[in-house]
Write a protein that holds these residues in place. Structure first.
Motif, mmCIF file in Angstrom:
data_model
loop_
_atom_site.group_PDB
_atom_site.id
_atom_site.type_symbol
_atom_site.label_atom_id
_atom_site.label_comp_id
_atom_site.label_asym_id
_atom_site.label_seq_id
_atom_site.Cartn_x
_atom_site.Cartn_y
_atom_site.Cartn_z
ATOM 1 N N THR A 325 37.009 -37.866 -26.751
ATOM 2 C CA THR A 325 37.925 -36.755 -27.032
ATOM 3 C C THR A 325 37.613 -36.088 -28.373
ATOM 4 N N ARG A 326 36.616 -36.577 -29.073
ATOM 5 C CA ARG A 326 36.252 -36.023 -30.381
ATOM 6 C C ARG A 326 35.673 -34.613 -30.213
ATOM 7 N N ASP A 327 35.974 -33.730 -31.146
ATOM 8 C CA ASP A 327 35.317 -32.430 -31.198
ATOM 9 C C ASP A 327 34.013 -32.622 -31.965
ATOM 10 N N ALA A 328 32.928 -32.798 -31.230
ATOM 11 C CA ALA A 328 31.633 -33.117 -31.836
ATOM 12 C C ALA A 328 30.692 -31.925 -31.844
ATOM 13 N N ARG A 329 31.223 -30.723 -31.692
ATOM 14 C CA ARG A 329 30.359 -29.553 -31.532
ATOM 15 C C ARG A 329 29.526 -29.231 -32.770
ATOM 16 N N ALA A 330 29.828 -29.851 -33.898
ATOM 17 C CA ALA A 330 29.024 -29.629 -35.103
ATOM 18 C C ALA A 330 27.762 -30.493 -35.125
ATOM 19 N N HIS A 331 27.513 -31.230 -34.047
ATOM 20 C CA HIS A 331 26.312 -32.084 -34.010
ATOM 21 C C HIS A 331 25.044 -31.231 -34.065
ATOM 22 N N LEU A 332 23.946 -31.884 -34.398
ATOM 23 C CA LEU A 332 22.667 -31.205 -34.565
ATOM 24 C C LEU A 332 21.673 -31.584 -33.477
ATOM 25 N N ALA A 333 22.170 -32.065 -32.345
ATOM 26 C CA ALA A 333 21.274 -32.537 -31.290
ATOM 27 C C ALA A 333 20.325 -31.454 -30.790
ATOM 28 N N PHE A 334 20.752 -30.189 -30.861
ATOM 29 C CA PHE A 334 19.889 -29.076 -30.450
ATOM 30 C C PHE A 334 19.260 -28.373 -31.652
ATOM 31 N N GLY A 335 19.263 -29.046 -32.801
ATOM 32 C CA GLY A 335 18.717 -28.435 -33.996
ATOM 33 C C GLY A 335 19.726 -27.506 -34.640
ATOM 34 N N HIS A 336 19.216 -26.694 -35.558
ATOM 35 C CA HIS A 336 20.088 -25.778 -36.290
ATOM 36 C C HIS A 336 19.226 -24.698 -36.927
ATOM 37 N N GLY A 337 19.790 -23.527 -37.056
ATOM 38 C CA GLY A 337 19.103 -22.481 -37.794
ATOM 39 C C GLY A 337 17.889 -21.923 -37.080
ATOM 40 N N LEU A 338 16.777 -21.845 -37.791
ATOM 41 C CA LEU A 338 15.591 -21.148 -37.305
ATOM 42 C C LEU A 338 15.043 -21.726 -36.012
ATOM 43 N N HIS A 339 15.200 -23.038 -35.822
ATOM 44 C CA HIS A 339 14.607 -23.686 -34.655
ATOM 45 C C HIS A 339 15.665 -24.274 -33.717
ATOM 46 N N HIS A 340 16.856 -23.701 -33.727
ATOM 47 C CA HIS A 340 17.862 -24.153 -32.754
ATOM 48 C C HIS A 340 17.324 -23.952 -31.342
ATOM 49 N N CYS A 341 17.533 -24.941 -30.489
ATOM 50 C CA CYS A 341 16.944 -24.936 -29.148
ATOM 51 C C CYS A 341 17.422 -23.736 -28.323
ATOM 52 N N VAL A 342 16.476 -22.894 -27.872
ATOM 53 C CA VAL A 342 16.859 -21.730 -27.076
ATOM 54 C C VAL A 342 17.349 -22.139 -25.698
ATOM 55 N N GLY A 343 17.043 -23.361 -25.275
ATOM 56 C CA GLY A 343 17.455 -23.825 -23.954
ATOM 57 C C GLY A 343 18.698 -24.679 -23.960
ATOM 58 N N SER A 344 19.465 -24.659 -25.047
ATOM 59 C CA SER A 344 20.626 -25.542 -25.149
ATOM 60 C C SER A 344 21.664 -25.266 -24.059
ATOM 61 N N ALA A 345 21.834 -24.007 -23.683
ATOM 62 C CA ALA A 345 22.825 -23.679 -22.639
ATOM 63 C C ALA A 345 22.443 -24.327 -21.308
ATOM 64 N N LEU A 346 21.149 -24.289 -20.971
ATOM 65 C CA LEU A 346 20.709 -24.902 -19.724
ATOM 66 C C LEU A 346 20.829 -26.418 -19.792
ATOM 67 N N ALA A 347 20.485 -27.009 -20.932
ATOM 68 C CA ALA A 347 20.607 -28.466 -21.079
ATOM 69 C C ALA A 347 22.050 -28.900 -20.877
ATOM 70 N N ARG A 348 22.984 -28.141 -21.430
ATOM 71 C CA ARG A 348 24.395 -28.486 -21.265
ATOM 72 C C ARG A 348 24.810 -28.413 -19.792
ATOM 73 N N VAL A 349 24.352 -27.389 -19.085
ATOM 74 C CA VAL A 349 24.680 -27.277 -17.656
ATOM 75 C C VAL A 349 24.184 -28.515 -16.906
ATOM 76 N N GLU A 350 22.957 -28.910 -17.149
ATOM 77 C CA GLU A 350 22.384 -30.060 -16.446
ATOM 78 C C GLU A 350 23.123 -31.350 -16.784
#
Length: 389
Positions: A325-350
């Motif tokens: 139930t934690r709000d963990a959206r500040a995690h860095l699993a998809f990176g951050h900034g210049l190299h944030h994963c462009v495919g993060s939306a698809l990864a979340r769907v899967e």
């Protein structure tokens, strides 16, 4: 004192104690990888965000240096670029690789997870969650996204596995596999230029041809980066999620009782599991830069541990406790900034659809034997995870 690195063990997905010790010590930690020069290691959440976003650090400089690395070869492609080239390529990828396109694949992912569970149930337990469920999902989805014919999916899987292997191939074999993959992608690009389809490669080709801002070589490397990131990470995280939940039965029971928690659970599991075997991409300081209490001198490389940053108690109270139930959206699993994963939306769907299918269709899911762990690849996770239900 310079410490030998990586710290994490492959037999499990726990965060190594050495990361905790490094995070609790003042300043940064000096580490030496199997190849290349020593580097500073960042383990705190705020310092990780800072290095990942600050343009005074360069990834491209690694090509000119004896960069700290686990593999004999250095990474290539978009992951090792700086602005303005990085911005140009990411901009085109973002136009084609949109959240709308990812969301449009959700029915495909949902149907695929249902079919895979149907097949497991029909065959009967035990099943291997990796072979029978986790691996087929991302390779099918990424090939559907790129426009790769189903008959070629197995070739894509082999090329991908070889690209990420840390020990199985000689440099000559690795180079040959990369050349094969590049040739295949180039042929697919040429096909989509003459025969457009509703897929990502067509969208990228059209963006490239209209704006003339992306070379064919860059387009090939971008497609390969999407393949690697879109396949291996998700294929590893699905069994990692299950293994972690089985070790936290109260949280697993909470999720089974309320599948509406799936989206929040995915974010917490992404935070909780240190997926990478180590920090991989060096960021070279282009000038003297203060990182926390340490001045990183111009020319020095810095590695960022996402797993350690995601367990920083200053960012996530009681970080070693899994709380769905934690709000963990500040995690860095998809990176951050210049190299944030462009495919993060698809990864979340899967990941959302895979987890939702497992907790709703197989509520009695449990282990049916010992877990076999991968030991020679960048992403940690089970090689085989026997389950019953």
């Amino acid at each position: 004192m310079t410490q030998a690195y990586p710290f994490n063990d492959f037999h499990g997905v726990d965060l190594a104690q050495a990361y905790v010790d490094a995070r609790e010590r003042p300043g940064l930690t000096s580490v030496r990888l199997p190849h290349g020069e020593p580097a500073w290691l960042v383990t705190r959440h705020d310092e990780a965000r800072f290095v990942l976003a600050d343009k005074r650090f360069s990834r491209a400089e690694a090509a000119n240096r004896d960069a700290p690395r686990v593999l004999p070869r250095s990474p290539v492609g978009i992951v090792s670029m700086d602005p303005p080239d990085l911005s140009r390529i990411r901009g085109l990828a973002a136009k084609a690789f949109t959240p709308r396109r990812a969301e449009a694949l959700r029915p495909h992912v949902r149907a695929l997870t249902a079919d895979l569970i149907d097949a497991m149930v029909e065959t009967g337990p035990p099943a291997d969650l990796v072979r029978d469920f986790a691996l087929p999902i991302p390779i099918s989805v990424i090939c559907a996204l790129l426009g790769v014919p189903p008959a070629d999916q197995e070739k894509f899987r082999r090329w991908n596995d070889n690209l990420l292997s840390t020990s199985a191939l000689t440099p000559e074999q690795s180079g040959r596999n990369l050349a094969e993959l590049q040739h295949y992608v180039l042929e697919l690009i040429e096909l989509r230029r003459s025969e457009p389809a509703d897929d990502l490669i067509t969208a990228l080709v059209q963006a490239r041809d209209v704006d003339d801002r992306l070379s064919t070589g860059e387009l090939v490397l971008l497609c390969i980066a999407i393949l690697v990131a879109g396949y291996e990470a998700t294929a590893s995280q699905i069994p990692n999620f299950v293994h972690t939940l089985l070790a936290a039965p109260a949280e697993f029971a909470r999720l089974r009782a309320d599948p509406g928690l799936v989206d929040t659970a995915v974010e917490e599991l992404l935070r909780f599991i240190p997926l990478a075997s180590c920090a991989m991409f060096p960021h070279y300081a282009k000038e003297d830069v203060r990182v926390g209490d340490v001045v990183v001198r111009a020319g020095e490389p810095v590695l960022v541990s996402i797993g350690a940053a995601n367990h920083d108690p200053l960012a996530f109270p009681d970080p070693t406790t899994l709380d769905l139930t934690r709000d963990a959206r500040a995690h860095l699993a998809f990176g951050h900034g210049l190299h944030h994963c462009v495919g993060s939306a698809l990864a979340r769907v899967e990941l959302q659809e895979a987890l939702r299918a497992l907790v709703t269709r197989l509520p009695g899911l449990r282990l049916a034997g010992p877990v076999e762990w991968k030991t020679a690849t960048f992403f940690r996770g089970p090689h085989a995870l026997p389950i019953t239900w």
